[in-house]
Design a protein around this motif. Structure first.
Motif, PDB file in Angstrom:
ATOM      1  N   HIS A   1       0.814  -1.216   0.000  1.00  0.00           N
ATOM      2  CA  HIS A   1       0.000   0.000   0.000  1.00  0.00           C
ATOM      3  C   HIS A   1       0.845   1.262   0.000  1.00  0.00           C
ATOM      4  O   HIS A   1       0.333   2.340   0.215  1.00  0.00           O
ATOM      5  CB  HIS A   1      -0.908   0.022   1.233  1.00  0.00           C
TER       6      HIS A   1
ATOM      7  N   CYS B   1      -6.756   8.360   0.633  1.00  0.00           N
ATOM      8  CA  CYS B   1      -7.623   8.266  -0.535  1.00  0.00           C
ATOM      9  C   CYS B   1      -8.761   9.277  -0.446  1.00  0.00           C
ATOM     10  O   CYS B   1      -9.095   9.793   0.630  1.00  0.00           O
ATOM     11  CB  CYS B   1      -8.192   6.854  -0.657  1.00  0.00           C
TER      12      CYS B   1
ATOM     13  N   VAL C   1     -11.533  -2.259  -0.013  1.00  0.00           N
ATOM     14  CA  VAL C   1     -10.546  -1.184  -0.026  1.00  0.00           C
ATOM     15  C   VAL C   1      -9.149  -1.746   0.166  1.00  0.00           C
ATOM     16  O   VAL C   1      -8.183  -1.296  -0.467  1.00  0.00           O
ATOM     17  CB  VAL C   1     -10.884  -0.124   1.049  1.00  0.00           C
TER      18      VAL C   1
ATOM     19  N   GLY D   1      -6.650  -0.529  -2.317  1.00  0.00           N
ATOM     20  CA  GLY D   1      -6.337   0.769  -1.760  1.00  0.00           C
ATOM     21  C   GLY D   1      -4.877   1.138  -1.925  1.00  0.00           C
ATOM     22  O   GLY D   1      -3.990   0.291  -1.796  1.00  0.00           O
TER      23      GLY D   1
ATOM     24  N   ASP E   1      -7.278   3.300   4.102  1.00  0.00           N
ATOM     25  CA  ASP E   1      -6.446   4.084   3.183  1.00  0.00           C
ATOM     26  C   ASP E   1      -6.654   5.563   3.491  1.00  0.00           C
ATOM     27  O   ASP E   1      -7.462   6.238   2.838  1.00  0.00           O
ATOM     28  CB  ASP E   1      -6.828   3.759   1.733  1.00  0.00           C
TER      29      ASP E   1
ATOM     30  N   VAL F   1     -13.321   3.344   5.209  1.00  0.00           N
ATOM     31  CA  VAL F   1     -12.425   3.508   4.050  1.00  0.00           C
ATOM     32  C   VAL F   1     -11.200   4.320   4.444  1.00  0.00           C
ATOM     33  O   VAL F   1     -10.064   3.976   4.097  1.00  0.00           O
ATOM     34  CB  VAL F   1     -13.178   4.173   2.887  1.00  0.00           C
TER      35      VAL F   1
END
Length: 851
Positions: A22, A183, A134, A138, A180, A176
């Motif tokens: 990530h 984002c 996600v 993500g 992340d 979410v």
């Protein structure tokens, strides 16, 4: 310039990140005000929807990789820079998007079409699925953001009520962000649940299908006001070519795209890339919304959309009017560099910059002279803001003059959006929002969320009643026609005055939600207090010139609605009404808020603190009379109302300061509460210190006995009833007194205000005697203000009770106050009656009616 390029990202494209990695050394899209940015470049979304498709060999609802690769290449060749999926894409699809410079807005699907909140286990499954989805993609460099829902059906939202659904969506948003944090997250709404507000998302998305250019433009203006200071992206627009033909589809999409960009949106997604559409286990073959056919043959709309996207967001401007940008500065050296730097980065092709150094002592003029192309005009002494604005107006070479403060700096396309707005209607002026820069620190962030900031007032979604002076523009010839700004307004109030004067000419003022400037707020409590005192002084000056716009208490009531941060939230229950249509069938379901009631509005006025002071004075009578202990509960209640109102208003604050600890957040809300509590005091101080008091008196003419009476007036010249009323009002105003018009439900035509406590009302009728001759009959009678009725009733009752209870000292004090108040009422009546009779006398003979 507006899209993503590989060169804009550090590092190389291969090898691509692994499934569970990530961390990427890439720039990610961020929101800055009304737009999405990639680094320092604005990212306009020029996208298409992709899917849903029949599941392929791997069971995924997407075509095979080779088909996707061809689709993505064709998208890139036609100016498309983004796609929207309705299901979570596999990593290989995101990799292909990355290779073709395409952003992906990922839809996170869940069971939103059923009553999903009834089963706790279902809710837990939805939340777990969102987290897993996600985690699966993500942080990928091709991700534009995540959509936590798409068009929750209106019957479902109506079933649960909007607040409950909003709360659930907020939980999904936080999930979410936990997975992340960097984002972007949105929810895709549609007109049938327009009232479903989601202020927590990073940007607003709406699916809108309107086949009228004017209706789309009007609706976009409404959605921009719902989005407030966040970007608005159209998540679906389109037209069915099967029913309308390919030529019509291309024509409609062309003006839809232009209208969306002209409306200040952050971009749009065309529904859809292809006619191939699979839903609910079936191929959908009776709709053809695609830019390509099912076998990927381009339609006429693909070329049109590509040309519109490549032309950029400002293609509707046939020519760019020359604009003079004016900065009027008095000792603004601390911030004016930000202003000038940003102005030199504007992408508008035809403008000049004028700096008026209004007698500064900190070298503002010298700083401005170091910038190429900036004209500097220096006042030898400080003449005030309005005089400086007039100096810039006299020197302006442009057709339009745009004013920006020395503590503000513009968005790169500020002038573009002002010019577009001027081109859309016959506006005398226009303006846009001003937002606080997030980097200014915690105190400035609290001030930005406190009352008294520069806000705009809108009569409709596109027309303004007032635009703040830090971001306003006018046609030069219109300003010169009314002799510019009034020099009496040296520091504030000039923007309000100029808007009212333009409107009095019959001209209108527009508003552009995308003509954005960043405006530094005060960075200390002391500076904020001084600023709000200055605003109180400006209100007093405005009331002298515009008394008809203020009520007897001295409070200004706007005709339009106020927009911006720092609005005082009243404690009274304001029931909101949602237009659902019969059985929830309306395609556009809007939220309506009733006008604020008088009782709930009074504690929001600065004069509320005078009521608290009066209660403190009454509480002092406890030394003489024990029953007056009842005053203390009232006093404590009044103080509690102010504190509660401050706490409630501050709780609505929004801070963009990054991750905060609980203690840091508590301190921010605590300081904002203090500012809410002290701001009305500062304003009241400034108002009282400059003559704007509830007991203020204007010019006093003849005093007449305020008895009910009838008068008549013969005229040899015929005039309409409206002209006669207008003539009387003009005569009354010339005496410095306020006359109010009766409304559709009034049994009187005029009310002449004598003061806070009393007025007279007048009814007129006209006898027509032929040959243009008229006999006007007037009936007048005194009216006691509701405040006087309540106050006199309480004082008289307390006086009688004190006498009965043999507390002579208290009875004398209360009785004296009642007598003084009674005299004030009689005086107000006498002033009003004298003004009214003087006006009638001056109309004798042949009146001169001014239209």
């Amino acid at each position: 310039m507006f899209g993503k390029t590989k060169s804009s990202w550090p590092g190389t494209l291969s090898p691509l990140p692994t499934q569970d990695s990530h961390a990427f050394p890439v720039l990610r899209p961020v929101v800055k005000g009304k737009f999405i940015f990639l680094g320092n470049q604005k990212l306009y979304i020029k996208g298409v929807t992709y899917g849903t498709f029949r599941p392929g060999q791997e069971g995924l609802p997407f075509p095979e990789p080779e088909v996707v690769a061809r689709d993505f290449k064709m998208m890139m060749e036609n100016g498309i820079n983004a796609l929207r999926t309705y299901t979570v894409p596999p990593r290989w699809l995101l990799n292909l998007a990355w290779e073709n410079n395409l952003w992906v807005m990922v839809g996170l699907p869940w069971e939103q079409h059923i009553t999903f909140l009834d089963d706790r286990r279902r809710v837990q499954r939805i939340e777990a699925q969102i987290r897993a989805d996600v985690q699966s993609c993500g942080g990928h460099p091709a991700i534009l953001g995540f959509a936590i829902g798409n068009e929750i059906p209106a019957p479902i939202v109506r079933w649960y009520g909007a607040p409950r659904v909003q709360s659930f969506l907020n939980r999904l948003y936080r999930i979410v962000k936990t997975v992340d944090p960097a984002c972007l997250v949105t929810y895709v709404n549609y007109p049938s649940t327009e009232y479903l507000l989601t202020p927590f998302v990073d940007f607003y998305c709406f699916n809108v299908y309107l086949e009228s250019r004017e209706r789309l433009a009007d609706y976009l203006a409404r959605l921009q006001n719902l989005a407030e200071d966040k970007p608005l992206v159209m998540a679906e627009i389109g037209l069915d070519s099967q029913r309308n033909g390919e030529a019509k589809q291309a024509e409609v999409l062309e003006w839809q795209i232009r209208t969306i960009f002209d409306g200040g949106c952050g971009g749009c997604f065309i529904f859809a890339w292809t006619d191939e559409w699979y839903r609910g286990g079936f191929e959908i073959e009776d709709w053809d919304f695609g830019l390509t056919s099912r076998d990927r043959q381009p339609k006429a709309a693909l070329q049109t959309v590509g040309q519109s996207f490549l032309a950029g967001p400002f293609s509707t401007l046939a020519s760019f009017p020359y604009i003079s940008v004016a900065i009027c500065s008095y000792n603004g050296s601390a911030t004016i560099r930000d202003t000038l730097n940003a102005l030199q980065s504007l992408e508008y092709p035809h403008f000049e910059t004028i700096v008026v150094d209004d007698g500064s002592t900190d070298g503002v003029g010298e700083i401005a002279k170091t910038y190429q192309g900036v004209r500097v005009i220096t006042h030898s002494t400080n003449q005030g803001l309005s005089a400086a604005r007039n100096t810039a107006l006299a020197a302006a070479r442009g057709e339009i003059i745009a004013y920006i403060d020395d503590d503000a700096y513009p968005d790169p396309h500020w002038l573009h959006y002002l010019a577009i707005t001027f081109s859309q209607a016959d506006w005398a002026g226009t303006g846009g929002p001003n937002l606080p820069p997030p980097e200014d620190g915690p105190i400035a962030a609290c001030v930005a969320n406190a009352p008294g900031g520069p806000i705009h007032v809108l009569i409709s979604d596109r027309e303004a009643e007032h635009i703040p002076g830090c971001n306003m523009a006018f046609w030069v010839d219109r300003l010169r026609a009314i002799n510019g700004f009034d020099p009496r307004y040296r520091a504030a109030g000039d923007d309000v005055d100029i808007c009212w004067r333009l409107q009095n000419q019959g001209w209108k003022i527009g508003f552009s939600p995308a003509a954005l400037v960043w405006h530094h707020r005060r960075n200390s409590v002391k500076a904020y207090w001084k600023q709000q005192k200055g605003y109180g002084k400006a209100e007093a000056l405005l009331e002298i010139k515009w008394p008809e716009r203020y009520n007897a208490l001295g409070h200004l009531s706007w005709s339009g609605r106020l927009y911006g941060r720092g609005l005082i939230r009243t404690l009274g229950v304001q029931p909101q009404r949602i237009y659902h249509g019969v059985w929830g069938s309306a395609p556009f379901q809007s939220l309506y808020e009733p006008a604020q009631g008088l009782l709930s509005a009074i504690p929001a006025m600065p004069e509320w603190y005078l009521i608290i002071l009066l209660l403190i004075g009454l509480a002092g009578l406890d030394w003489f009379w024990t029953p007056e202990l009842w005053v203390f509960p009232l006093l404590l209640t009044a103080i509690a109302i102010s504190l509660s109102q401050a706490v409630w208003s501050a709780s609505q604050a929004r801070f963009s300061l990054g991750p905060l600890t609980r203690w840091q957040r508590l301190k921010l809300y605590g300081l904002t509460t203090l500012l809410y509590f002290m701001q009305p005091l500062a304003r009241l101080w400034g108002r009282l210190d400059n003559g704007l008091t509830p007991w203020r008196r204007r010019r006093i003419g003849l005093l007449r006995l305020p008895l009910p009476q009838q008068r008549s007036l013969w005229s040899e010249q015929w005039c309409s009833a409206a002209d006669w009323i207008l003539a009387i009002v003009q005569k009354i105003n010339q005496q410095g007194t306020i006359a109010l018009y009766g409304d559709d439900f009034s049994a009187w035509d005029l009310e002449i205000r004598g003061g806070l406590m009393g007025s007279i009302q007048v009814l007129m009728t006209i006898e027509e005697h032929g040959a243009g001759k008229q006999l006007l009959r007037f009936r007048s009678w005194p009216k006691l203000a509701p405040l006087a009725v309540v106050t006199l009733g309480v004082l008289i009752g307390l006086t009688l009770f004190a006498l009965w209870d043999q507390y002579i000292q208290s009875a004398i004090v209360l009785g004296t106050i009642a007598l003084v108040l009674g005299f004030v009422v009689l005086w107000d009546w006498a002033v009003a009656m004298g003004t009214y009779l003087t006006a009638l006398t001056s109309l004798s003979g042949s009146p001169q009616i001014k239209g």
